[in-house]
Structure formats: structure tokens, C-alpha cells
Design an enzyme around this catalytic site. Structure first.
Site, PDB file in Angstrom:
ATOM      1  N   PHE A 133       0.712  -1.124  -0.154  1.00  0.00           N
ATOM      2  CA  PHE A 133      -0.010  -0.118   0.125  1.00  0.00           C
ATOM      3  C   PHE A 133       0.805   1.188  -0.013  1.00  0.00           C
ATOM      4  N   GLY A 134       0.854   1.974  -1.092  1.00  0.00           N
ATOM      5  CA  GLY A 134       1.839   3.128  -1.272  1.00  0.00           C
ATOM      6  C   GLY A 134       1.168   4.385  -0.953  1.00  0.00           C
ATOM      7  N   LEU A 135       1.126   4.856   0.366  1.00  0.00           N
ATOM      8  CA  LEU A 135       0.592   6.175   0.539  1.00  0.00           C
ATOM      9  C   LEU A 135       1.641   7.344   0.758  1.00  0.00           C
ATOM     10  N   THR A 168       5.683  -1.022   3.348  1.00  0.00           N
ATOM     11  CA  THR A 168       5.829  -2.615   3.969  1.00  0.00           C
ATOM     12  C   THR A 168       5.422  -3.530   2.608  1.00  0.00           C
ATOM     13  N   ALA A 246      -6.446  -0.642   9.290  1.00  0.00           N
ATOM     14  CA  ALA A 246      -5.289  -1.040   9.638  1.00  0.00           C
ATOM     15  C   ALA A 246      -4.852  -0.518  11.292  1.00  0.00           C
ATOM     16  N   ARG A 247      -5.554   0.577  11.476  1.00  0.00           N
ATOM     17  CA  ARG A 247      -5.191   1.287  12.784  1.00  0.00           C
ATOM     18  C   ARG A 247      -6.089   0.355  13.921  1.00  0.00           C
ATOM     19  N   GLU A 367       0.878   4.500  10.618  1.00  0.00           N
ATOM     20  CA  GLU A 367      -0.582   4.372  10.525  1.00  0.00           C
ATOM     21  C   GLU A 367      -1.061   5.840  11.350  1.00  0.00           C
ATOM     22  N   GLY A 368      -0.131   6.770  11.290  1.00  0.00           N
ATOM     23  CA  GLY A 368      -0.419   8.051  12.063  1.00  0.00           C
ATOM     24  C   GLY A 368       0.181   7.985  13.416  1.00  0.00           C
TER      25      GLY A 368
HETATM   26  P1  TGC Z   1      -9.189  16.049   6.073  1.00  0.00           P
HETATM   27  O1  TGC Z   1      -9.593  17.286   5.496  1.00  0.00           O
HETATM   28  O2  TGC Z   1      -9.184  15.881   7.618  1.00  0.00           O
HETATM   29  O3  TGC Z   1      -9.937  14.918   5.702  1.00  0.00           O
HETATM   30  C1  TGC Z   1     -10.260  14.499   4.280  1.00  0.00           C
HETATM   31  C2  TGC Z   1     -11.602  13.719   4.283  1.00  0.00           C
HETATM   32  O4  TGC Z   1     -11.360  12.537   4.781  1.00  0.00           O
HETATM   33  C3  TGC Z   1     -12.145  12.446   5.949  1.00  0.00           C
HETATM   34  N1  TGC Z   1     -11.383  11.731   7.211  1.00  0.00           N
HETATM   35  C4  TGC Z   1     -11.503  10.380   7.279  1.00  0.00           C
HETATM   36  N2  TGC Z   1     -12.484   9.551   6.478  1.00  0.00           N
HETATM   37  C5  TGC Z   1     -12.419   8.174   7.234  1.00  0.00           C
HETATM   38  N3  TGC Z   1     -11.293   7.805   7.875  1.00  0.00           N
HETATM   39  C6  TGC Z   1     -10.554   8.681   8.540  1.00  0.00           C
HETATM   40  N4  TGC Z   1      -9.596   8.200   9.159  1.00  0.00           N
HETATM   41  C7  TGC Z   1     -10.425  10.067   7.913  1.00  0.00           C
HETATM   42  N5  TGC Z   1      -9.736  11.075   8.400  1.00  0.00           N
HETATM   43  C8  TGC Z   1     -10.512  12.147   7.938  1.00  0.00           C
HETATM   44  C9  TGC Z   1     -12.708  13.723   6.497  1.00  0.00           C
HETATM   45  O5  TGC Z   1     -13.641  13.885   7.266  1.00  0.00           O
HETATM   46  C10 TGC Z   1     -12.837  14.535   5.309  1.00  0.00           C
HETATM   47  O6  TGC Z   1     -13.871  13.899   4.644  1.00  0.00           O
HETATM   48  P2  TGC Z   1     -14.862  15.151   3.871  1.00  0.00           P
HETATM   49  O7  TGC Z   1     -16.181  14.315   3.591  1.00  0.00           O
HETATM   50  O8  TGC Z   1     -14.970  16.192   4.438  1.00  0.00           O
HETATM   51  O9  TGC Z   1     -13.940  15.329   2.565  1.00  0.00           O
HETATM   52  O10 TGC Z   1      -7.640  15.761   5.550  1.00  0.00           O
HETATM   53  P3  TGC Z   1      -6.203  16.361   6.085  1.00  0.00           P
HETATM   54  O11 TGC Z   1      -5.702  16.396   4.785  1.00  0.00           O
HETATM   55  O12 TGC Z   1      -6.442  17.537   6.910  1.00  0.00           O
HETATM   56  O13 TGC Z   1      -5.626  15.054   6.982  1.00  0.00           O
HETATM   57  C11 TGC Z   1      -6.143  14.721   8.000  1.00  0.00           C
HETATM   58  C12 TGC Z   1      -5.130  13.764   8.830  1.00  0.00           C
HETATM   59  C13 TGC Z   1      -3.810  14.593   9.112  1.00  0.00           C
HETATM   60  C14 TGC Z   1      -5.681  13.373  10.172  1.00  0.00           C
HETATM   61  C15 TGC Z   1      -4.618  12.646   8.050  1.00  0.00           C
HETATM   62  O14 TGC Z   1      -4.201  13.025   6.770  1.00  0.00           O
HETATM   63  C16 TGC Z   1      -3.845  11.562   8.486  1.00  0.00           C
HETATM   64  O15 TGC Z   1      -4.733  10.447   9.252  1.00  0.00           O
HETATM   65  N6  TGC Z   1      -2.457  11.551   8.502  1.00  0.00           N
HETATM   66  C17 TGC Z   1      -1.624  10.314   8.947  1.00  0.00           C
HETATM   67  C18 TGC Z   1      -1.098   9.745   7.942  1.00  0.00           C
HETATM   68  C19 TGC Z   1      -1.029   8.305   8.238  1.00  0.00           C
HETATM   69  O16 TGC Z   1      -1.633   7.675   8.918  1.00  0.00           O
HETATM   70  N7  TGC Z   1      -0.446   7.448   7.026  1.00  0.00           N
HETATM   71  C20 TGC Z   1      -0.307   5.991   7.178  1.00  0.00           C
HETATM   72  C21 TGC Z   1       0.276   5.488   6.040  1.00  0.00           C
HETATM   73  S1  TGC Z   1      -0.039   3.956   5.610  1.00  0.00           S
HETATM   74  C22 TGC Z   1       0.918   3.004   7.182  1.00  0.00           C
HETATM   75  O17 TGC Z   1       1.509   3.699   8.016  1.00  0.00           O
HETATM   76  C23 TGC Z   1       0.812   1.751   6.928  1.00  0.00           C
HETATM   77  S2  TGC Z   1       1.800   0.873   8.206  1.00  0.00           S
HETATM   78  C24 TGC Z   1       1.560  -0.719   7.455  1.00  0.00           C
HETATM   79  C25 TGC Z   1       2.070  -1.863   8.514  1.00  0.00           C
HETATM   80  O18 TGC Z   1       1.216  -2.138   9.282  1.00  0.00           O
HETATM   81  O19 TGC Z   1       3.473  -2.261   8.240  1.00  0.00           O
HETATM   82  P1  FAD Z   2       6.639  13.133   9.812  1.00  0.00           P
HETATM   83  O1  FAD Z   2       5.014  13.523   8.947  1.00  0.00           O
HETATM   84  O2  FAD Z   2       7.717  13.973   9.011  1.00  0.00           O
HETATM   85  O3  FAD Z   2       6.503  13.545  11.203  1.00  0.00           O
HETATM   86  C1  FAD Z   2       7.628  13.724  11.831  1.00  0.00           C
HETATM   87  C2  FAD Z   2       7.329  14.392  13.348  1.00  0.00           C
HETATM   88  O4  FAD Z   2       6.490  15.753  13.258  1.00  0.00           O
HETATM   89  C3  FAD Z   2       6.399  13.349  14.141  1.00  0.00           C
HETATM   90  O5  FAD Z   2       6.636  13.338  15.512  1.00  0.00           O
HETATM   91  C4  FAD Z   2       4.992  13.898  13.759  1.00  0.00           C
HETATM   92  O6  FAD Z   2       4.129  13.639  14.875  1.00  0.00           O
HETATM   93  C5  FAD Z   2       5.270  15.440  13.862  1.00  0.00           C
HETATM   94  N1  FAD Z   2       4.287  16.246  13.499  1.00  0.00           N
HETATM   95  C6  FAD Z   2       3.907  16.204  12.016  1.00  0.00           C
HETATM   96  N2  FAD Z   2       3.016  16.866  11.690  1.00  0.00           N
HETATM   97  C7  FAD Z   2       2.628  17.447  12.856  1.00  0.00           C
HETATM   98  C8  FAD Z   2       1.801  18.671  13.329  1.00  0.00           C
HETATM   99  N3  FAD Z   2       0.664  19.237  12.578  1.00  0.00           N
HETATM  100  N4  FAD Z   2       1.544  18.569  14.594  1.00  0.00           N
HETATM  101  C9  FAD Z   2       2.477  18.358  15.580  1.00  0.00           C
HETATM  102  N5  FAD Z   2       3.404  17.379  15.106  1.00  0.00           N
HETATM  103  C10 FAD Z   2       3.312  16.920  14.001  1.00  0.00           C
HETATM  104  N6  FAD Z   2       3.486   4.318   4.909  1.00  0.00           N
HETATM  105  C11 FAD Z   2       2.727   3.583   3.751  1.00  0.00           C
HETATM  106  O7  FAD Z   2       2.112   4.556   3.060  1.00  0.00           O
HETATM  107  N7  FAD Z   2       2.573   2.322   3.520  1.00  0.00           N
HETATM  108  C12 FAD Z   2       3.259   1.347   4.290  1.00  0.00           C
HETATM  109  O8  FAD Z   2       3.252   0.031   4.161  1.00  0.00           O
HETATM  110  C13 FAD Z   2       3.957   1.850   5.448  1.00  0.00           C
HETATM  111  N8  FAD Z   2       4.552   1.153   6.236  1.00  0.00           N
HETATM  112  C14 FAD Z   2       5.735   1.424   7.152  1.00  0.00           C
HETATM  113  C15 FAD Z   2       6.503   0.762   7.680  1.00  0.00           C
HETATM  114  C16 FAD Z   2       7.563   1.268   8.617  1.00  0.00           C
HETATM  115  C17 FAD Z   2       8.468   0.417   9.360  1.00  0.00           C
HETATM  116  C18 FAD Z   2       7.447   2.615   9.078  1.00  0.00           C
HETATM  117  C19 FAD Z   2       8.413   3.195   9.876  1.00  0.00           C
HETATM  118  C20 FAD Z   2       6.646   3.509   8.276  1.00  0.00           C
HETATM  119  C21 FAD Z   2       5.704   3.065   7.359  1.00  0.00           C
HETATM  120  N9  FAD Z   2       4.783   3.917   6.637  1.00  0.00           N
HETATM  121  C22 FAD Z   2       4.263   3.500   5.591  1.00  0.00           C
HETATM  122  C23 FAD Z   2       5.050   5.350   6.918  1.00  0.00           C
HETATM  123  C24 FAD Z   2       4.205   5.967   8.126  1.00  0.00           C
HETATM  124  O9  FAD Z   2       2.914   5.859   7.773  1.00  0.00           O
HETATM  125  C25 FAD Z   2       4.870   7.345   8.154  1.00  0.00           C
HETATM  126  O10 FAD Z   2       6.058   6.990   8.562  1.00  0.00           O
HETATM  127  C26 FAD Z   2       4.020   8.131   9.121  1.00  0.00           C
HETATM  128  O11 FAD Z   2       2.808   8.459   8.676  1.00  0.00           O
HETATM  129  C27 FAD Z   2       4.788   9.508   9.563  1.00  0.00           C
HETATM  130  O12 FAD Z   2       5.153  10.072   8.514  1.00  0.00           O
HETATM  131  P2  FAD Z   2       6.847  10.705   8.657  1.00  0.00           P
HETATM  132  O13 FAD Z   2       7.503   9.467   8.981  1.00  0.00           O
HETATM  133  O14 FAD Z   2       6.911  11.251   7.242  1.00  0.00           O
HETATM  134  O15 FAD Z   2       6.882  11.575   9.832  1.00  0.00           O
END
Ligand code: TGC
Ligand code: FAD
Length: 389
Positions: A133-135, A168, A246-247, A367-368
Site C-alpha cells: 500500500f503506497g501512500l 511495507t 489497519a489502525r 498508521e498515524g
Molecule cells: P481532512 O480534510 O481531515 O480529511 C479529508 C476527508 O477525509 C475524512 N477523514 C476520514 N475518513 C475516514 N477515515 C479517516 N480516518 C478519516 N480522516 C479524515 C474527513 O472527514 C474528510 O472528509 P470530507 O467528506 O470532509 O472530504 O484531511 P487532512 O489532509 O487535513 O488530513 C487529515 C489527517 C492528518 C488526519 C490525515 O491525513 C492522517 O491521518 N495523517 C496520518 C497519515 C497516516 O496515518 N499515514 C499512514 C500511511 S500507511 C501506513 O503507515 C501503513 S503501516 C503498515 C504496516 O502495518 O506495516
Molecule cells: P513526519 O510526518 O515527518 O513527522 C515527523 C514528526 O513531526 C512526528 O513526530 C509527527 O508527529 C510530527 N508532526 C508532523 N506534523 C505535525 C503537526 N501538524 N502537529 C504536531 N506534530 C506534527 N506508509 C505507507 O504508505 N505504507 C506502508 O506500508 C508503510 N509502512 C511503514 C513501515 C514502517 C516500518 C514505517 C516506519 C513507516 C511506514 N509507513 C508506511 C510510513 C508511516 O505511515 C509514516 O512514517 C508516518 O505516517 C509518519 O510520517 P513521517 O515519517 O514522514 O513523519
């Protein structure tokens, strides 16, 4: 007698027989297949690939998706218990299953055409195909809405350019679910391994999640045919919906890591003698152990209610954030403090505690991050967004 787990509050009575049976099956898998090999995999930084087919034979991929696509059609509590038992083994094994299930099968199921579902889901369920999954991008992690990976319309499909990072399973994946902007709107694309211009080099040098493959994804004018666009995904909300799945699994999973650390620390504390008695007999050690058990019990109760809400279709994404945030923070703290109970021995890979602690550094981040979930919940209760400005 087999391994019984940690259940201080009789939480088993809240589970159905099917949920308990699934939990026992995966518990057995972790005891016999994961624990004997995981330290070696971690030391050598390799994912135990041979477990993929075994996990598929136990129906662990997409287990909450419908049986018509080759999945087990379990409820979400059973799904959570699977994650808990896998992560008691290692966060990397749970990560593999999380990605395959929540981040690859779920988006295909939710946003795919019927043809895409029929083609991909059975292959992913059987482990014949692996997904990623590439985000996240090099410059857009917490703020995925800023992504610069871009698709443009081309004859019969799309041309994809850009890069993803920290993905991942990337290098071992047959299919990547890739999020990119098309006319400034986020869309999901399925990109097959071997497509010209697409490469997925493995990232090296990790101190954390060493038994998991993490990769870059590079797209250099990659042609994606029209039938590989996920037709029902549009806007950032679509990938964010996948993150909820996932969360949810992570909230359950890290409880497994907590249990592994607690049990190891308790056993060690009872046998390690200092000042003429087991260190478990010192009040300061007991305080740590009681804290671990209390937080494990609270997370188990939180998870059950989370699962029941999800099964009833009543779960808000902010509630998932609360559970992911809380449980990851506690799990990391328990792993670190367990390591302290081991003294110097705690740094050896003879014991699982430091491996879990190092893994949990990633799990708390991906995952955030903790901060992102704080802001998600903060916005929910105040009505004021504090992400920027
Ligand atoms: P924002 O304007 O807040 O939201 C856009 C639209 O999406 C809705 N929304 C959600 N809907 C469903 N589930 C959620 N969790 C949602 N969060 C927001 C929101 O209501 C809005 O809807 P609409 O109808 O008004 O358009 O968007 P934003 O650009 O301000 O960003 C919000 C933020 C910061 C919370 C979001 O971007 C975020 O969650 N950032 C964290 C990024 C993250 O978690 N990345 C994970 C990457 S994948 C990964 O890490 C895989 S690990 C894999 C492993 O297990 O090995
Ligand atoms: P940044 O966004 O640069 O954040 C750096 C620091 O700044 C953090 O402490 C953060 O909380 C803080 N910060 C950022 N913005 C704010 C704010 N507005 N207010 C306060 N603090 C803030 N991603 C995928 O898409 N797919 C995957 O399969 C995947 N697998 C992963 C596997 C591993 C082992 C790891 C380590 C990461 C993986 N990720 C994946 C990426 C992961 O989701 C990101 O690392 C994560 O979302 C944080 O992004 P970043 O590392 O760029 O940190």
C-alpha cells in the site's frame, strides 16, 4: 497444557465460541511457527516468507471479507484477536497480515470493480499474490494530502510518476495499491510488479521491524491500464478509510506485544535473585508488573468494545484513533520497562523484550503518529482543527 494467555478479568466470557477458536488457532500458530524462528529472522533482517502459505491456509488474509472471494468472513472481534496473537510473536508478522488484509484486500473490496475483486481477492487470500500500500512519500508522511505522485490520462490508461517511501512488503509485492493525484484529486491505482518503469528497492539499516520488508516505490512513466484504476475511490478520504482498518488491527495487535513483554518479565523476575531474593519480591518490580497487567487489561476491554462497535457499524474513525494512540503508547512503555526488569540480559535477543520495544517504535509511528491521533481526537472533541496554522 497449552498456552493460556493473560486474562485477569475473565474477558474470555465476552467472546463467542467461534472467536475463541480462532484465537486458539492463531495462538498455536504463533507458538509453533513464529516464536521458534523470529529471533533469527530479526537478527538476519529477513521476513519469514515460508509463513505466507501457512498463514493463508489458516485463512488469516482478509479474514473479515466475504467467503465468495475466498475469505473467512469472520467478524471484526475475531479479526482483532488474530492480530493480537500474531503480534505476540512479532509486529513484523502482524504488519504483513495487516497490509495484505486492511491495506490491499480492503481497498480492492471497497473501491474495486466486481472484475477486480473476483480476480485479485482470491489470489491475495490464498497468498498466491502479495500486496503493498503506497501512500507515504519522502516529503509527505503525516500530511498525505500533499502528495506529489501524479497520474495523467494517456491512451487506454494513465501514466504514473513519483515515489513512495516506507512501504511495507513493497519489494516482495506482486501488486501495489498506489495513491496518486489525477487532476488534483487522489485516486487509487493497482500497479503490478514488473511493469516497465516501476521499481521497489528495499530500504536497509532498520533497527525496528527487522523481520518485515520495507521499501521505496519508484514510478518513472509507468503505464497503468484503465482497468487497474480503482473506480470507486476518489479523494483523500478513500485511503484514509483504509487506514482505519489497519489502525483497528494495530490497536489489537500491540496488546499482543504487551502480553509477550509482561509474561517474559514476570517469569524472569520470579527467577532472578538479587540481595538474597527474587527481584519479583521487590516492591518496585511489583509496581511495574502490576502496571503492565493493569494496562493490558484496560486495552483488552477497549479492544472488545471497539470490535463490537465495528461489528455493529457504529465505529467512528476518531474512536479508532483513540485506541491506536493509547495502546501503542502503553505497549511501547511496557516493552521499555520490561527491558529494565531484565537488567543487562534485557539487551540480549535470548529474550523478546527489546525486539518488541524496537518494533513498537515503528508501530507507534506508522498508521498515524501519536501526535496525529492526538490532533484527530482533539479536533473531534473541540470542533477546532489544530493540524496547521
Ligand atoms: P481532512 O480534510 O481531515 O480529511 C479529508 C476527508 O477525509 C475524512 N477523514 C476520514 N475518513 C475516514 N477515515 C479517516 N480516518 C478519516 N480522516 C479524515 C474527513 O472527514 C474528510 O472528509 P470530507 O467528506 O470532509 O472530504 O484531511 P487532512 O489532509 O487535513 O488530513 C487529515 C489527517 C492528518 C488526519 C490525515 O491525513 C492522517 O491521518 N495523517 C496520518 C497519515 C497516516 O496515518 N499515514 C499512514 C500511511 S500507511 C501506513 O503507515 C501503513 S503501516 C503498515 C504496516 O502495518 O506495516
Ligand atoms: P513526519 O510526518 O515527518 O513527522 C515527523 C514528526 O513531526 C512526528 O513526530 C509527527 O508527529 C510530527 N508532526 C508532523 N506534523 C505535525 C503537526 N501538524 N502537529 C504536531 N506534530 C506534527 N506508509 C505507507 O504508505 N505504507 C506502508 O506500508 C508503510 N509502512 C511503514 C513501515 C514502517 C516500518 C514505517 C516506519 C513507516 C511506514 N509507513 C508506511 C510510513 C508511516 O505511515 C509514516 O512514517 C508516518 O505516517 C509518519 O510520517 P513521517 O515519517 O514522514 O513523519
Amino acid at each position: 497444557m497449552g498456552y493460556k494467555g493473560v486474562d485477569y478479568f475473565g474477558i474470555d466470557t465476552l467472546l463467542s465460541e467461534e472467536e475463541r477458536l480462532v484465537r486458539e488457532m492463531v495462538r498455536d500458530f504463533t507458538v509453533h511457527e513464529v516464536l521458534p524462528i523470529i529471533e533469527k529472522c530479526n537478527r538476519e533482517s529477513v521476513f519469514p516468507f515460508h509463513l505466507v502459505k501457512k498463514m493463508a491456509s489458516l485463512n488469516l488474509f482478509g479474514p473479515n471479507l466475504p467467503s465468495q472471494y475466498g475469505c473467512a468472513e469472520l467478524n471484526n472481534v475475531a479479526y482483532g484477536l488474530i492480530m493480537q496473537e500474531l503480534e505476540r510473536g512479532d509486529s513484523g508478522i502482524r504488519s504483513f497480515v495487516s497490509v495484505q488484509s486492511a491495506l490491499v484486500m480492503y481497498p480492492i473490496f471497497t473501491f474495486g470493480s466486481e472484475e477486480q475483486k473476483r480476480f485479485w481477492l482470491p489470489k491475495l487470500a490464498s497468498g498466491d499474490k502479495i500486496g503493498c500500500f503506497g501512500l507515504t512519500e519522502p516529503d509527505f508522511g503525516s500530511n498525505p494530502g500533499g502528495m506529489v505522485t501524479k497520474a495523467v490520462k494517456a491512451d487506454g490508461g494513465y501514466l504514473l510518476n513519483g515515489a513512495k517511501m516506507w512501504i511495507t512488503n513493497g519489494t516482495i509485492a506482486d501488486i501495489a495499491v498506489v495513491w496518486a493525484k489525477l487532476d488534483d484529486v487522489v485516486h487509487g491505482f493497482l500497479v503490478e510488479k514488473g511493469t516497465p518503469g516501476f521499481s521497489a528497492p528495499e530500504m536497509k539499516g532498520k533497527h525496528s521491524l527487522r523481520a518485515s520488508v520495507t521499501s521505496e516505490l519508484i514510478f518513472d512513466n509507468v503505464f497503468v491500464p484503465e482497468n487497474m484504476l480503482l473506480p470507486n475511490a476518489s479523494g483523500l478520504k478513500s485511503p484514509l478509510m483504509c487506514l482505519n482498518q489497519a489502525r483497528y488491527g494495530i490497536a489489537w495487535g500491540v496488546t499482543g506485544a504487551m502480553i509477550a513483554c509482561y509474561e517474559a518479565a514476570l517469569e524472569y523476575a520470579k527467577s532472578r535473585v538479587q540481595f538474597g531474593k527474587p527481584i519479583a519480591g521487590f516492591q518496585l518490580t511489583q509496581q511495574k508488573l502490576v502496571y503492565f497487567l493493569t494496562e493490558i487489561t484496560k486495552s483488552q476491554l477497549l479492544n472488545i468494545q471497539l470490535g463490537r462497535l465495528k461489528d455493529r457499524g457504529e465505529l467512528k474513525f476518531q474512536q479508532v484513533s483513540l485506541a491506536k494512540r493509547n495502546n501503542c503508547e502503553l505497549a511501547l512503555d511496557i516493552a521499555r520497562q520490561s527491558r529494565e526488569i531484565f537488567g543487562a540480559n534485557g539487551i540480549l535477543d535470548e529474550y523478546p523484550v527489546l525486539r518488541h520495544a524496537l518494533n513498537l517504535e515503528s508501530v507507534k509511528t506508522y498508521e498515524g503518529t501519536h501526535e496525529m491521533h492526538t490532533l484527530i481526537i482533539g479536533e473531534d472533541i473541540t470542533g477546532i482543527s489544530a493540524f496547521s496554522g
